[in-house]
Design a protein around this motif. Structure first.
Motif, PDB file in Angstrom:
ATOM      1  N   ILE A 101      12.517 -16.117   7.067  1.00 38.51           N
ATOM      2  CA  ILE A 101      12.970 -15.953   8.407  1.00 38.51           C
ATOM      3  C   ILE A 101      11.925 -15.038   9.138  1.00 38.51           C
ATOM      4  O   ILE A 101      11.150 -14.128   8.654  1.00 38.51           O
ATOM      5  CB  ILE A 101      14.155 -14.915   8.369  1.00 38.51           C
ATOM      6  N   ASP A 102      11.939 -15.152  10.416  1.00 34.47           N
ATOM      7  CA  ASP A 102      10.923 -14.368  11.351  1.00 34.47           C
ATOM      8  C   ASP A 102      11.573 -13.220  11.566  1.00 34.47           C
ATOM      9  O   ASP A 102      12.783 -12.936  12.082  1.00 34.47           O
ATOM     10  CB  ASP A 102      10.846 -15.180  12.720  1.00 34.47           C
ATOM     11  N   LYS A 103      11.160 -12.059  10.930  1.00 37.08           N
ATOM     12  CA  LYS A 103      11.649 -10.694  10.918  1.00 37.08           C
ATOM     13  C   LYS A 103      11.463  -9.944  12.141  1.00 37.08           C
ATOM     14  O   LYS A 103      11.830  -8.778  12.334  1.00 37.08           O
ATOM     15  CB  LYS A 103      11.053  -9.710   9.909  1.00 37.08           C
ATOM     16  N   THR A 104      10.706 -10.557  13.206  1.00 41.90           N
ATOM     17  CA  THR A 104      10.513  -9.862  14.426  1.00 41.90           C
ATOM     18  C   THR A 104      11.764 -10.216  15.582  1.00 41.90           C
ATOM     19  O   THR A 104      11.541  -9.664  16.712  1.00 41.90           O
ATOM     20  CB  THR A 104       9.071 -10.029  14.791  1.00 41.90           C
ATOM     21  N   VAL A 105      12.424 -11.225  15.435  1.00 42.63           N
ATOM     22  CA  VAL A 105      13.167 -11.867  16.582  1.00 42.63           C
ATOM     23  C   VAL A 105      14.607 -11.988  15.752  1.00 42.63           C
ATOM     24  O   VAL A 105      14.730 -12.255  14.517  1.00 42.63           O
ATOM     25  CB  VAL A 105      12.524 -13.051  17.251  1.00 42.63           C
ATOM     26  N   GLY A 106      15.714 -12.067  16.698  1.00 40.92           N
ATOM     27  CA  GLY A 106      16.882 -12.415  16.225  1.00 40.92           C
ATOM     28  C   GLY A 106      17.525 -11.619  15.190  1.00 40.92           C
ATOM     29  O   GLY A 106      17.424 -10.368  15.112  1.00 40.92           O
ATOM     30  N   ILE A 107      18.695 -12.018  14.864  1.00 39.08           N
ATOM     31  CA  ILE A 107      19.610 -11.396  13.854  1.00 39.08           C
ATOM     32  C   ILE A 107      18.810 -11.124  12.542  1.00 39.08           C
ATOM     33  O   ILE A 107      18.195 -11.748  12.191  1.00 39.08           O
ATOM     34  CB  ILE A 107      20.930 -12.033  13.636  1.00 39.08           C
ATOM     35  N   GLN A 108      19.087 -10.055  11.858  1.00 34.13           N
ATOM     36  CA  GLN A 108      18.411  -9.528  10.901  1.00 34.13           C
ATOM     37  C   GLN A 108      19.353  -9.119   9.704  1.00 34.13           C
ATOM     38  O   GLN A 108      18.872  -8.686   8.519  1.00 34.13           O
ATOM     39  CB  GLN A 108      17.451  -8.329  11.190  1.00 34.13           C
ATOM     40  N   ALA A 109      20.496  -9.170   9.843  1.00 34.67           N
ATOM     41  CA  ALA A 109      21.519  -8.917   8.664  1.00 34.67           C
ATOM     42  C   ALA A 109      22.080  -9.956   8.250  1.00 34.67           C
ATOM     43  O   ALA A 109      22.839 -10.818   8.710  1.00 34.67           O
ATOM     44  CB  ALA A 109      22.595  -7.884   9.444  1.00 34.67           C
ATOM     45  N   PHE A 110      21.943 -10.318   6.914  1.00 39.67           N
ATOM     46  CA  PHE A 110      22.277 -11.362   6.213  1.00 39.67           C
ATOM     47  C   PHE A 110      22.917 -10.985   4.601  1.00 39.67           C
ATOM     48  O   PHE A 110      22.638 -10.011   4.169  1.00 39.67           O
ATOM     49  CB  PHE A 110      20.943 -12.395   5.935  1.00 39.67           C
ATOM     50  N   LYS A 111      23.895 -11.746   4.340  1.00 42.39           N
ATOM     51  CA  LYS A 111      24.396 -11.389   2.993  1.00 42.39           C
ATOM     52  C   LYS A 111      23.535 -11.906   1.874  1.00 42.39           C
ATOM     53  O   LYS A 111      23.848 -11.019   0.922  1.00 42.39           O
ATOM     54  CB  LYS A 111      25.942 -12.216   3.111  1.00 42.39           C
ATOM     55  N   ASN A 112      22.852 -12.599   2.020  1.00 43.65           N
ATOM     56  CA  ASN A 112      21.936 -12.985   0.968  1.00 43.65           C
ATOM     57  C   ASN A 112      20.485 -12.742   1.125  1.00 43.65           C
ATOM     58  O   ASN A 112      19.653 -13.447   0.388  1.00 43.65           O
ATOM     59  CB  ASN A 112      22.129 -14.514   0.709  1.00 43.65           C
ATOM     60  N   ASP A 113      20.144 -11.628   1.520  1.00 37.36           N
ATOM     61  CA  ASP A 113      18.705 -11.280   2.131  1.00 37.36           C
ATOM     62  C   ASP A 113      18.014 -10.869   0.624  1.00 37.36           C
ATOM     63  O   ASP A 113      18.196 -10.018   0.042  1.00 37.36           O
ATOM     64  CB  ASP A 113      18.544  -9.985   3.042  1.00 37.36           C
ATOM     65  N   ARG A 114      17.007 -11.868   0.388  1.00 36.45           N
ATOM     66  CA  ARG A 114      16.164 -11.564  -0.947  1.00 36.45           C
ATOM     67  C   ARG A 114      14.746 -11.133  -0.484  1.00 36.45           C
ATOM     68  O   ARG A 114      13.969 -11.090  -1.568  1.00 36.45           O
ATOM     69  CB  ARG A 114      16.061 -12.751  -1.861  1.00 36.45           C
ATOM     70  N   SER A 115      14.516 -10.829   0.484  1.00 36.16           N
ATOM     71  CA  SER A 115      13.082 -10.584   1.005  1.00 36.16           C
ATOM     72  C   SER A 115      12.490  -9.101   0.526  1.00 36.16           C
ATOM     73  O   SER A 115      13.218  -8.460   0.281  1.00 36.16           O
ATOM     74  CB  SER A 115      12.913 -10.749   2.694  1.00 36.16           C
ATOM     75  N   LEU A 116      11.437  -8.911   0.614  1.00 32.41           N
ATOM     76  CA  LEU A 116      10.759  -7.740   0.367  1.00 32.41           C
ATOM     77  C   LEU A 116      10.513  -6.846   1.759  1.00 32.41           C
ATOM     78  O   LEU A 116      10.206  -7.688   2.594  1.00 32.41           O
ATOM     79  CB  LEU A 116       9.413  -7.754  -0.397  1.00 32.41           C
ATOM     80  N   SER A 117      10.594  -5.441   1.707  1.00 33.78           N
ATOM     81  CA  SER A 117      10.277  -4.707   2.799  1.00 33.78           C
ATOM     82  C   SER A 117       8.950  -4.803   3.027  1.00 33.78           C
ATOM     83  O   SER A 117       7.897  -4.922   1.940  1.00 33.78           O
ATOM     84  CB  SER A 117      10.886  -3.369   2.519  1.00 33.78           C
ATOM     85  N   ASP A 118       8.420  -4.206   3.962  1.00 28.20           N
ATOM     86  CA  ASP A 118       6.803  -3.913   4.107  1.00 28.20           C
ATOM     87  C   ASP A 118       6.318  -3.092   3.250  1.00 28.20           C
ATOM     88  O   ASP A 118       5.299  -3.116   2.632  1.00 28.20           O
ATOM     89  CB  ASP A 118       6.703  -3.590   5.603  1.00 28.20           C
ATOM     90  N   ALA A 119       7.151  -2.005   2.925  1.00 25.44           N
ATOM     91  CA  ALA A 119       6.672  -1.098   1.993  1.00 25.44           C
ATOM     92  C   ALA A 119       6.612  -1.704   0.377  1.00 25.44           C
ATOM     93  O   ALA A 119       5.508  -1.466  -0.133  1.00 25.44           O
ATOM     94  CB  ALA A 119       7.661   0.266   1.836  1.00 25.44           C
ATOM     95  N   GLN A 120       7.507  -2.586   0.034  1.00 28.70           N
ATOM     96  CA  GLN A 120       7.425  -3.127  -1.155  1.00 28.70           C
ATOM     97  C   GLN A 120       6.170  -4.091  -1.232  1.00 28.70           C
ATOM     98  O   GLN A 120       5.279  -3.972  -2.262  1.00 28.70           O
ATOM     99  CB  GLN A 120       8.589  -4.078  -1.469  1.00 28.70           C
ATOM    100  N   ILE A 121       5.872  -4.892  -0.111  1.00 29.03           N
ATOM    101  CA  ILE A 121       4.640  -5.570  -0.194  1.00 29.03           C
ATOM    102  C   ILE A 121       3.499  -4.782  -0.314  1.00 29.03           C
ATOM    103  O   ILE A 121       2.543  -5.053  -1.085  1.00 29.03           O
ATOM    104  CB  ILE A 121       4.736  -6.399   1.218  1.00 29.03           C
ATOM    105  N   GLN A 122       3.321  -3.680   0.503  1.00 29.53           N
ATOM    106  CA  GLN A 122       2.264  -2.695   0.524  1.00 29.53           C
ATOM    107  C   GLN A 122       2.124  -2.181  -0.968  1.00 29.53           C
ATOM    108  O   GLN A 122       0.797  -2.325  -1.592  1.00 29.53           O
ATOM    109  CB  GLN A 122       2.461  -1.628   1.582  1.00 29.53           C
ATOM    110  N   THR A 123       3.085  -1.917  -1.802  1.00 30.68           N
ATOM    111  CA  THR A 123       2.952  -1.392  -3.047  1.00 30.68           C
ATOM    112  C   THR A 123       2.420  -2.361  -3.864  1.00 30.68           C
ATOM    113  O   THR A 123       1.608  -2.127  -4.810  1.00 30.68           O
ATOM    114  CB  THR A 123       4.386  -0.957  -3.644  1.00 30.68           C
ATOM    115  N   ILE A 124       2.940  -3.656  -3.883  1.00 24.51           N
ATOM    116  CA  ILE A 124       2.314  -4.729  -4.628  1.00 24.51           C
ATOM    117  C   ILE A 124       0.754  -4.792  -4.488  1.00 24.51           C
ATOM    118  O   ILE A 124      -0.046  -5.179  -5.262  1.00 24.51           O
ATOM    119  CB  ILE A 124       3.339  -5.858  -4.337  1.00 24.51           C
ATOM    120  N   ALA A 125       0.368  -5.072  -3.139  1.00 23.50           N
ATOM    121  CA  ALA A 125      -0.925  -5.198  -2.933  1.00 23.50           C
ATOM    122  C   ALA A 125      -2.006  -4.181  -3.221  1.00 23.50           C
ATOM    123  O   ALA A 125      -2.978  -4.474  -3.700  1.00 23.50           O
ATOM    124  CB  ALA A 125      -0.896  -5.380  -1.165  1.00 23.50           C
ATOM    125  N   ARG A 126      -1.211  -2.989  -3.083  1.00 27.47           N
ATOM    126  CA  ARG A 126      -2.123  -1.799  -3.536  1.00 27.47           C
ATOM    127  C   ARG A 126      -2.328  -1.862  -4.875  1.00 27.47           C
ATOM    128  O   ARG A 126      -3.504  -1.267  -5.640  1.00 27.47           O
ATOM    129  CB  ARG A 126      -1.535  -0.404  -3.101  1.00 27.47           C
TER     130      ARG A 126
END
Length: 460
Positions: A101-126
């Motif tokens: 899902i595009d996280k910059t537009v539209g509705i962002q509250a979902f019952k089944n959201d399994r995405s990573l937060s920006d902070a979680q992505i940065q942790t894995i990359a670092r």
């Protein structure tokens, strides 16, 4: 307009250039061992035991474990380190976990959201940039004891299914064209029951490797559509599509006060799309699990699964080495609540959006996928507090983008002219949506309740 232009730019330019190097890096780095770089020092770098494994446990290991759907396990440090470079590439590109899902537009509250937060992505990359350090074993959290990945997933919430229906078995040769199986199976029901959740799964292990999607149609002697809002009757003449399943989807859970009706003597007509995988597969099947409301309970509303065809009235003509945009419009003939957003395309699909144009002229971009992956047909289920409430006369605008160039890493042949078709190598563009139609009085109450909730949230 700005939001739609942003989606188009991402889908037709950025997404292709983003995915292509990721795919190349992933293939080259499956077994590579990352080396430390200057971007992260040993003292401040995240470690596996303290920082990374909690993310994997929460978002990844449910699939990346033995006998589940992922190609490798990520339960231990040794397993994660082996694939560290690939993990970073897929995570940074937001290909994994599969939530596009595009996280910059539209509705962002979902019952089944399994995405990573920006902070979680940065942790894995670092962590990968620092050489994937293990860290102190004392920081390692206890291993998560996951239930059987091949169980009925919704049984965790509702208990064992009340009814399980199995298709006839089918075979698939090692090589050949795609096939479609359309058997009919009696449900065995002897009484009227209302459904609150449905789940579909191919047989294990090979069924899930060859089944692209499965449609189940409910066949029953029903005059009209019992429980459907009176002002929506003319649009829905029968029970119709019961459940759609594709790779990446588990099932459908209806919101409180809504569901589907099954009658005594009903049958299921299957449409199972399978493809060859290089070895012969015999005696496979697809199962359908049904979870009922308690006996005697009748929900206020009946939900209808509808296919909004973006290609309606067109041939979806995509020339070689070109990109295309397809758009279509649907006017809501009755007030309704939209429960989910599930785009469906094939290998050249890159993005899809859903916009509402309200009767007063106001426009709202409800949802958009800007990095569609044909192997993951995610069903984005709206949280109850934000599921769109659309008045009669609202126009839903669906826009689909396809990329038939060599820059699309999923494209099997950019020199091929592509049109609409059922095969995986053909193309499609539609959106599966559960629509709960309402009478006007019920709709007005729902709108008032939503407004009160928002006002209460603003005063807290």
């Amino acid at each position: 307009t700005t939001a739609r232009s942003s989606i188009a730019a991402i889908a037709l330019a950025g997404a292709a250039t983003l995915c292509a190097p990721v795919s190349a890096r992933a293939q080259a780095a499956v077994r590579s061992t990352p080396q430390p770089t200057a971007r992260a020092s040993a003292t401040d770098a995240p470690t596996f035991t303290k920082d990374v494994v909690p993310i994997l446990q929460a978002k990844c290991q449910v699939c990346h474990q033995p006998n589940s759907i992922a190609p490798m396990s990520l339960l231990t440090y040794e397993q994660a380190r082996k694939y560290a470079t690939r993990i970073k590439a897929r995570v940074v590109a937001r290909i994994m976990p599969p939530w596009h899902i595009d996280k910059t537009v539209g509705i962002q509250a979902f019952k089944n959201d399994r995405s990573l937060s920006d902070a979680q992505i940065q942790t894995i990359a670092r962590w990968v940039d620092a050489g994937a350090p293990e860290g102190d074993p004392k920081d390692m959290p206890p291993a998560v004891k996951f239930p059987d990945p091949n169980r009925w997933q919704l049984s965790d919430t509702y208990g064992p299914p009340d009814l399980v229906i199995r298709s006839k078995t089918f075979d698939m040769p090692a090589r050949g064209e795609d096939k479609w199986f359309r058997p009919v199976t009696p449900t065995g029901l002897t009484e009227e029951r209302w459904v609150r959740a449905i789940e579909v799964r191919p047989s294990f292990p090979n069924g899930r490797r060859i089944v692209h999607h499965a449609l189940t149609y409910l066949l029953q002697d029903e005059k009209g559509v019992t429980g459907l809002a009176a002002n929506a009757m003319e649009m829905n003449m029968g029970p119709g599509l019961f459940m759609e399943w594709a790779v990446g989807k588990t099932g459908q859970i209806f919101p409180p006060g809504a569901g589907k009706l099954m009658l005594p003597g009903s049958r299921i007509r299957w449409e199972i799309h399978v493809h060859a995988m290089g070895e012969e597969v015999k005696d496979n099947y697809v199962e359908l699990a049904v979870y009922f409301y308690p006996k005697g309970y009748v929900p206020q509303h009946r939900t209808v699964l509808k296919m909004f065809d973006v290609t309606r009235g067109s041939e979806l003509d995509i020339p070689p080495n070109e990109k295309s945009v397809t758009q279509n419009f649907y006017v809501m003939q009755a007030p309704a609540r939209i429960e989910n957003f599930q785009p469906h395309m094939h290998m050249r699909g890159k993005a899809m959006s859903m916009e509402a144009v309200y009767p007063d002229g106001r426009r709202e971009l409800l949802s958009a996928v800007n990095n569609f992956q044909w192997k993951w047909h995610n069903n984005y289920v709206y949280a109850d507090s934000v599921a769109p409430l659309l008045p009669k006369g609202t126009t839903l605008v669906f826009t689909a983008w396809h990329d038939n160039t060599a820059a699309n890493p999923n494209n099997p042949d950019p020199d091929q002219w592509v049109g609409w078709g059922d095969r995986t190598v053909d193309e499609m563009a539609h959106c599966w949506i559960d629509v709960t139609y309402m009478d006007q009085a019920d709709f007005d109450k729902a709108v008032a309740a939503r407004k009160s909730q928002r006002m209460a949230g603003m005063t807290m």
